[in-house]
Design an enzyme around this catalytic site. Sequence first.
Site, short mmCIF file in Angstrom:
data_model
loop_
_atom_site.label_atom_id
_atom_site.label_comp_id
_atom_site.label_asym_id
_atom_site.label_seq_id
_atom_site.Cartn_x
_atom_site.Cartn_y
_atom_site.Cartn_z
N HIS A 249 4.49 12.91 0.85
CA HIS A 249 4.68 11.80 1.71
C HIS A 249 3.26 12.06 2.58
O HIS A 249 2.47 11.00 3.18
CB HIS A 249 5.72 11.70 2.72
CG HIS A 249 6.12 10.10 2.88
ND1 HIS A 249 6.34 9.29 2.18
CD2 HIS A 249 6.07 9.64 4.24
CE1 HIS A 249 6.43 7.99 2.70
NE2 HIS A 249 6.28 8.11 4.09
N ARG A 252 0.51 10.94 0.92
CA ARG A 252 0.36 9.48 0.75
C ARG A 252 -0.50 9.08 1.95
O ARG A 252 -1.37 8.20 2.09
CB ARG A 252 1.90 9.02 0.80
CG ARG A 252 1.78 7.31 0.98
CD ARG A 252 3.35 6.91 0.88
NE ARG A 252 3.95 5.63 1.44
CZ ARG A 252 3.60 4.59 0.72
NH1 ARG A 252 2.96 4.22 -0.36
NH2 ARG A 252 4.24 3.37 1.53
N TYR A 284 -1.58 3.73 10.98
CA TYR A 284 -2.67 4.56 10.41
C TYR A 284 -3.93 4.30 11.34
O TYR A 284 -4.75 5.28 11.04
CB TYR A 284 -3.07 4.43 9.00
CG TYR A 284 -1.69 4.81 8.09
CD1 TYR A 284 -1.31 6.17 7.71
CD2 TYR A 284 -1.04 3.91 7.62
CE1 TYR A 284 -0.42 6.40 7.01
CE2 TYR A 284 0.12 4.21 6.85
CZ TYR A 284 0.38 5.32 6.68
OH TYR A 284 1.35 5.62 5.57
#
Length: 303
Positions: A249, A252, A284
Amino acid sequence: MSESVGDQWGEYLRVGRRMSEHTVDAYLGDLRALLDYLGIGWDAPAGEFAHALTQRRIRSWLADTLVHGGARSTIARHTAAVRNFTAWAVREEILPSDPAAALSGPRADQRLPTPLDESDARTLINLAKSEALTGGPSQMRAWAILELTYACGLRVSEVCALDVSSLNREALTVRVLGKGNKERVVPYGPPAEDALDHWLVRGRPQLAGETSGSALFLGDRGGRIDPRVVRSMVHRMAAKAGVHDIAPHGLRHSTATHLLQGGADLRAVQEMLGHASLVTTQRYTHVDTARLSAIYQRAHPRA
């Protein structure tokens, strides 16, 4: 012998709710943990559930999980799982009333894993490539998984669920079935193409057998690879490469971060990662404050 209450619920999650196998396994694991805490066997008759499942006992289980180091995200999932189960059990007349209806779990921790910087991502994948070119099918598989995960920002469950037919090797795209059975098509580049070609031509045939079916990535015994194997591989390769520890993850998250740093549109990143809400993708944006500051310094007349 009739199915246990837990198995019946699992079937409902798969068929009625169309949840992914990964989510079903997690929810069933949560129910097993609760039943173990309450001293109820998995195959116990429905009457035992009605007697033992009370709001006080469920709260006690959640509190015990927290005391023993359970993360907020774990408590949140425990709460969601038990609420789903008790609501279903009331509809199925297993429980006379819903003991978990009033439960509210903590909000999951929104902090993101620390992404790899671009040079560390390159170091990690180059190590996997060098091992694949001189190693066996396990090394070829590791290279292909790392390249594809990083190229497309895939979840580990999505990687493991891919079939060979999911790849369009002419268009360099992969068809991904994400959360909620939502399908998306994600592009990948020549480095991932090279790794996948190497795996499909040289690696996968060495592991393929009667249990392989159409799975793209196979475990060492020939069946579809398990997410736990992938997680272990990523941690191991990060340690060997000398980069900070990272899970699939986290890889990712690195993809999303590097796309935004490269100037990708936020909605394009949302579509690529399969986020249902743009709010999720916006998490993000905070990681690129240095780039934002540089743009400000160049563009603002009062900077």
